[in-house]
Design an enzyme around this catalytic site. Structure first.
Site, PDB file in Angstrom:
ATOM      1  N   MET A 268      33.644  33.913  45.689  1.00  9.07           N
ATOM      2  CA  MET A 268      34.564  34.402  46.067  1.00  9.07           C
ATOM      3  C   MET A 268      35.387  36.136  45.574  1.00  9.07           C
ATOM      4  O   MET A 268      35.822  36.349  44.038  1.00  9.07           O
ATOM      5  CB  MET A 268      36.060  33.189  46.034  1.00  9.07           C
ATOM      6  CG  MET A 268      37.573  33.451  46.545  1.00  9.07           C
ATOM      7  SD  MET A 268      37.370  33.898  48.736  1.00  9.07           S
ATOM      8  CE  MET A 268      38.170  34.566  48.743  1.00  9.07           C
ATOM      9  N   HIS A 302      27.511  41.639  46.629  1.00 12.43           N
ATOM     10  CA  HIS A 302      28.222  40.534  47.829  1.00 12.43           C
ATOM     11  C   HIS A 302      30.071  40.610  47.602  1.00 12.43           C
ATOM     12  O   HIS A 302      30.795  41.732  48.449  1.00 12.43           O
ATOM     13  CB  HIS A 302      28.133  39.177  48.414  1.00 12.43           C
ATOM     14  CG  HIS A 302      28.576  38.889  49.534  1.00 12.43           C
ATOM     15  ND1 HIS A 302      27.739  39.017  50.879  1.00 12.43           N
ATOM     16  CD2 HIS A 302      30.012  38.469  49.293  1.00 12.43           C
ATOM     17  CE1 HIS A 302      28.961  38.824  51.706  1.00 12.43           C
ATOM     18  NE2 HIS A 302      29.867  37.966  50.668  1.00 12.43           N
ATOM     19  N   GLU A 303      30.386  39.855  46.961  1.00  9.42           N
ATOM     20  CA  GLU A 303      31.852  39.982  45.873  1.00  9.42           C
ATOM     21  C   GLU A 303      32.395  41.322  46.227  1.00  9.42           C
ATOM     22  O   GLU A 303      33.234  41.447  46.604  1.00  9.42           O
ATOM     23  CB  GLU A 303      32.314  38.470  45.580  1.00  9.42           C
ATOM     24  CG  GLU A 303      31.211  37.447  45.462  1.00  9.42           C
ATOM     25  CD  GLU A 303      31.241  37.377  46.708  1.00  9.42           C
ATOM     26  OE1 GLU A 303      33.193  37.491  47.709  1.00  9.42           O
ATOM     27  OE2 GLU A 303      30.897  35.592  47.066  1.00  9.42           O
ATOM     28  N   HIS A 306      33.365  43.483  49.290  1.00  6.73           N
ATOM     29  CA  HIS A 306      34.063  43.029  49.591  1.00  6.73           C
ATOM     30  C   HIS A 306      35.944  43.705  49.696  1.00  6.73           C
ATOM     31  O   HIS A 306      35.965  43.914  50.205  1.00  6.73           O
ATOM     32  CB  HIS A 306      34.445  41.647  49.075  1.00  6.73           C
ATOM     33  CG  HIS A 306      33.709  40.607  49.983  1.00  6.73           C
ATOM     34  ND1 HIS A 306      33.960  41.050  51.807  1.00  6.73           N
ATOM     35  CD2 HIS A 306      33.714  39.640  49.956  1.00  6.73           C
ATOM     36  CE1 HIS A 306      33.433  39.490  52.265  1.00  6.73           C
ATOM     37  NE2 HIS A 306      32.971  38.855  51.702  1.00  6.73           N
ATOM     38  N   GLU A 325      32.615  39.440  56.769  1.00  4.99           N
ATOM     39  CA  GLU A 325      31.664  38.660  56.247  1.00  4.99           C
ATOM     40  C   GLU A 325      30.410  39.343  56.732  1.00  4.99           C
ATOM     41  O   GLU A 325      29.527  39.962  55.696  1.00  4.99           O
ATOM     42  CB  GLU A 325      31.845  37.502  55.687  1.00  4.99           C
ATOM     43  CG  GLU A 325      32.779  36.803  55.881  1.00  4.99           C
ATOM     44  CD  GLU A 325      33.146  36.717  54.423  1.00  4.99           C
ATOM     45  OE1 GLU A 325      31.686  37.162  53.415  1.00  4.99           O
ATOM     46  OE2 GLU A 325      33.814  36.602  53.151  1.00  4.99           O
TER      47      GLU A 325
END
Ligand code: BES
Ligand code: ZN
Length: 881
Positions: A268, A302-303, A306, A325
């Site tokens: 997350m 990926h995180e 973000h 996403e």
């Protein structure tokens, strides 16, 4: 079902909140049983709002105190329930709302909001978990500046973390201490995070493109810091890559990652404080496979990515989930391609999309990349939003070209920084940057379903003209009966007799942009002029659109492409098409009571490729990897009998093993010779191991004593987890006489490492053997298993349902019954996890009638249970509709 039917949330109903929350101060007093949260919100009415009630979200909350501008409210001034707080008549103008809530993190088994994982306090707020901490506008378009104070017992929680930069810390009475964190970047509540515990850290730093030094730390359970080295390395490479490729610089003084062992998802992106499932952090060659290393690299990236696509620019509402996403998956795919092999990554991503997203698009849970309604947002973190969402962005780039795409991204970052944006705003940036009308392209976001493109060709020898007719059709999906034509970019080549691309003198019938045909109509007839001889068309190179292609190329043409296409993806695709055709035909033969038979020419063509020293090992491994039984079942599509598929699959692998045995053995031997070198988790080493283990798996299908002895030896002498696990899986799946001993020795060695226990559980749960279900049932009682830990549940029950088609799909229905019982049981403690397990039933209508009835019985047994969660009720309702 006895639960009340939950309301439908609709995109069309979007309205901004009447009040803004300009500042948030949170004060946490952490004690194991009861945590007190004092929240102070600086609230102001938005322009045009007068005297509207202030209605805030809650979820299972207990309110202890509520005050406005320092005055406690009397009971007639507000209404509080566990799920809502209403201030009936807020002051005119700005005011300060103070609330204290009491939480019980230790009793929080849903792993949403504030909970405990192995003694560590941690939070998960996306999508709607913040409302389990305090009353709030728990929606992504309410951005605020957060300051967080954490107080906790010092011995129990020496580490106190939240978002942003550290401000102050110190000791208090009674063995307590505190820390204050301030995040200067306005953010929605779903990006809030707090971690408090007794953790070790691996520390490092990164100097940004403008020379700012950022302190980096990866926090892990005591003693695990060395296992965070690969995650840290991946983080630094991600930070550099985002500067180099997207021009994005990190924007705080610190970046922290925390690994926890109880986590519903993978990881997350909380601002400045990413929280991870420890599966995507912890690695060393003893415990992690090549796939684990690649997963860590991808999820860390990926995180981190973000931070710009999600945090600096967030989503206006949850319907826009793909805005962050899909785009961030696209970015992490590009990162992995640059770090490893682009061709191998593209093939893996296409396989993932076909195995996860196509069944979703073709089944009862189909929804557009940007859905228009939902009952439970947790159920929309899907392959459609993520993987198809990334494909749509890749098509956009193909359509407008790399330069315009880069300008569009820059425009998006500058125009919407600090905002909560929509897909329309995102796409408008690319329309402006490219000058192209992208309204027709929006169909990809608005309509569900996988287009089918049918290709017909003709060759006119007299006029040297080649003609392709490309016709698109998208099947109906739930709630969307009619479909519009889509903009489909078809990257192509016309392969000539020498294997090179032929250059036509003219192309008519569709827009052409470099090597891309752009389809916009239901059907295009495209003519290619001036060709010396009939070309073999190579279409959808690089998997240029997420569509199904119906094209009847002959075996000879496919073998030619497999050997010659300059596009690696289509070389692999040609091999896969040949294998799939053979497997579907063999399945039909088995169902008709015949012995399956196979053409040998395609298999011999694979053999020649294995001899080709110019090809890298990872690519060869993909070439010889037989499509899975699930892949074949998907292609068969209706009246599926998983036993027939398995019989055909086995016979096909046996044919390959017999035909290519000598070459496959040579590959395994060459790998054995190289195995003495130290393990490096890079693409080259991973490719070599992947090829050898795929070869070994194929050889083992013969059951030959010589091969099985070799597998046992590889298990015993393996120097890394990739090879050890590959050998163990073969022993267990073939029901080898040495399997039990291997499982026992493996557990003896790794039984105290939960992430490795997961591999041990999965190998057993995915064994295609008649006694597997009994074993899996027994393993639910094993001391190393726990229903409270999502990783354990996924490793055992998830692997059984997704990777064991014959045993999950047992004709007696016991496989379905087992999984449905577990879903009912889990729903009471962790509805998100239960709902995700339930999705494994999504293709139940594709079974032959007997199994279809068994699956339906199992699904209806869940429905009978009292008080289903919204998560499970929503999936169940749609699955049975
Ligand atoms: N934002 C998500 C995590 C998340 C998902 C939170 C669902 C709440 C509900 C995160 O960025 C994410 O996408 N994680 C993926 C892994 C990623 C590499 C695709 C995950 O957790 O599976
Ligand atoms: Zn994400």
């Amino acid at each position: 079902m006895s639960q009340e039917t939950s309301p439908i949330i609709r995109l069309a109903d979007y309205k901004p909140t009447p009040y803004a929350i300009d500042k948030v101060d949170l004060d946490f007093d952490l004690t194991p049983e009861a945590t007190l949260v004092a929240a102070t919100l600086a609230i102001s009415p938005r322009a045009g709002t007068f005297g509207e009630p202030l209605v805030l979200n809650g979820d299972e909350l207990t309110l202890v105190r509520v005050a406005i501008d320092g005055r406690d409210l009397s009971e007639d001034e507000y209404e509080a329930s566990p799920s809502q707080l209403t201030i009936k008549v807020p002051p005119n103008g700005a005011f300060r709302l103070e609330m204290t809530t009491r939480l019980d993190p230790a009793a929080n088994t849903k792993l949403m909001g504030l909970y405990r994982s192995s003694g560590t306090w941690c939070t998960q707020c996306e999508a709607e978990g913040f409302r389990r901490i305090t009353y709030y506008y728990d929606r992504p378009d309410v951005l605020s500046v957060f300051t967080v104070k954490i107080t906790a017992p010092k011995t129990e929680a020496p580490i106190l973390l939240s978002n942003g930069n550290p401000v102050s810390s110190g000791d208090l009475d009674d063995g307590k201490h505190f820390a204050v964190w301030h995040d200067p970047w306005p953010k929605p509540s779903y990006l809030f995070a707090l971690v408090a515990g007794d953790l070790d850290a691996l520390e490092d730093d990164f100097t940004t493109m403008n020379g700012r030094k950022v302190k980096l730390a990866v926090y892990v359970e005591k003693g695990n810091a060395p296992k965070a080295a690969y995650a840290m390395d991946s983080l630094k490479r991600s930070m550099k890559w985002d500067e180099d490729v997207f021009g994005r610089e990190y924007d705080l003084d610190v970046f922290n990652v925390v690994a926890v062992s109880d986590f519903n998802m993978g990881a997350m992106e909380n601002k400045g404080l990413n929280v991870f499932n420890d599966k995507y952090v912890l690695a060393d060659p003893e415990i992690a496979t090549d796939a684990d290393y690649a997963g860590i690299e991808a999820v860390i990236a990926h995180e981190y990515f973000h931070n710009w696509t999600g945090d600096r620019i967030t989503c206006r509402d949850w319907f826009q989930l793909c805005l962050k996403e899909g785009l961030t998956v696209f970015r992490d795919q590009e990162f992995s391609s640059d770090m490893r092999s682009r061709a191998v990554k593209r093939i893996s991503d296409a396989r993932l999309l076909r195995s996860q997203q196509f069944p979703e698009d073709g089944g009862p849970l189909a929804h557009p990349v940007r859905p228009e309604q939902y009952k439970e947002i947790n159920n929309f973190y899907t392959a459609t939003v993520y993987e198809k969402g990334a494909e749509v962005i890749r098509m956009l780039k193909t359509l407008i070209g790399g330069d315009a795409f880069a300008r569009g991204m820059d425009l998006y970052f500058s125009r919407h920084d600090g905002e909560a944006a929509t897909i329309e705003q995102f796409i408008a940036c690319f329309a402006e940057a490219s000058g192209r009308d992208l309204e027709p392209f929006m169909v990809w976001y608005r309509e569900a379903g996988t287009p089918i493109v049918t290709v017909e060709e003709s060759w006119d020898e007299a006029s040297h003209r080649f003609t392709l007719t490309l016709t698109q059709e998208t099947p109906a999906t739930p709630g969307q009966q009619t479909k519009k034509p889509r903009v489909i970019p078809v990257r192509f080549g016309l392969v000539g007799p020498d294997g090179g691309d032929m250059q036509p003198s003219g192309i008519a019938g569709a827009e052409v942009n470099g090597d891309t045909l752009i389809l916009t109509q239901p059907s295009h007839t495209v003519t290619f002029e001036g060709l010396a001889s009939r070309p073999v068309p190579s279409l959808f190179r690089g998997f240029s659109a997420p569509v199904k292609v119906r094209q009847s190329l002959s075996s000879a043409d496919l073998i030619f492409l497999l050997a010659n296409d300059t596009d690696s993806f289509n070389r692999w695709q040609a091999g896969t098409t040949l294998a799939m055709t053979a497997l579907v035909k063999a399945t039909q033969q088995v169902r008709a009571g015949q012995a399956p038979s196979f053409e040998l020419a395609p298999i011999d063509a694979l053999g020649s490729l294995l001899d080709d020293t110019a090809l890298d090992a990872a690519f060869k491994a993909l070439l010889i990897a037989v499509p899975s039984e699930n892949d074949v079942a998907r292609e068969v599509a209706e009246n599926v009998d998983p036993d027939a598929v398995a019989t055909a699959h086995q016979a096909y692998r046996r044919t390959i093993a017999d035909r290519l045995g000598a070459r496959l053995k040579a590959i395994v031997e060459a790998d054995g010779a190289a195995a003495g070198q130290p393990y490096v988790p890079d693409a080259a080493g991973a490719g070599r191991r992947s090829l050898a283990n795929t070869a070994l798996d194929l050889l083992s299908i013969t059951g030959s004593q010589e091969i099985m002895a070799l597998v046992r030896r590889r298990f015993e002498t393996a120097t890394n987890m990739t090879d050890r696990m590959a050998a163990l899986t073969i022993l267990v799946h073939r029901g080898d006489a040495g399997a039990e001993a291997a499982l026992a020795s493996f557990f003896e060695r790794f039984g105290n490492v939960p992430l490795v226990v997961d591999k041990w559980l999965s190998a057993q749960a995915s064994a295609p053997l008649a006694n597997t279900l009994d074993k899996v049932l027994a393993l639910t009682q094993h001391p190393a298993f726990s229903f409270g830990n999502p990783n354990r549940v996924r490793a055992l029950v998830g692997a059984f349902a997704t990777s064991n088609p014959t045993q999950f799909g047992r004709a007696d229905g016991k496989g379905f019954g087992f999984v449905s019982n577990i879903i009912s049981r889990l729903d009471a403690t962790n509805p998100q996890l239960a709902a995700r397990l339930l999705v494994t039933f999504r293709s139940w209508r594709s079974y032959e009638p007997k199994r279809r009835a068994q699956a339906e019985t199992a699904l209806r047994s869940i429905q009978i249970k009292e008080q289903l969660s919204r998560d499970v009720a929503d999936i169940l309702e749609r699955t049975l509709a």
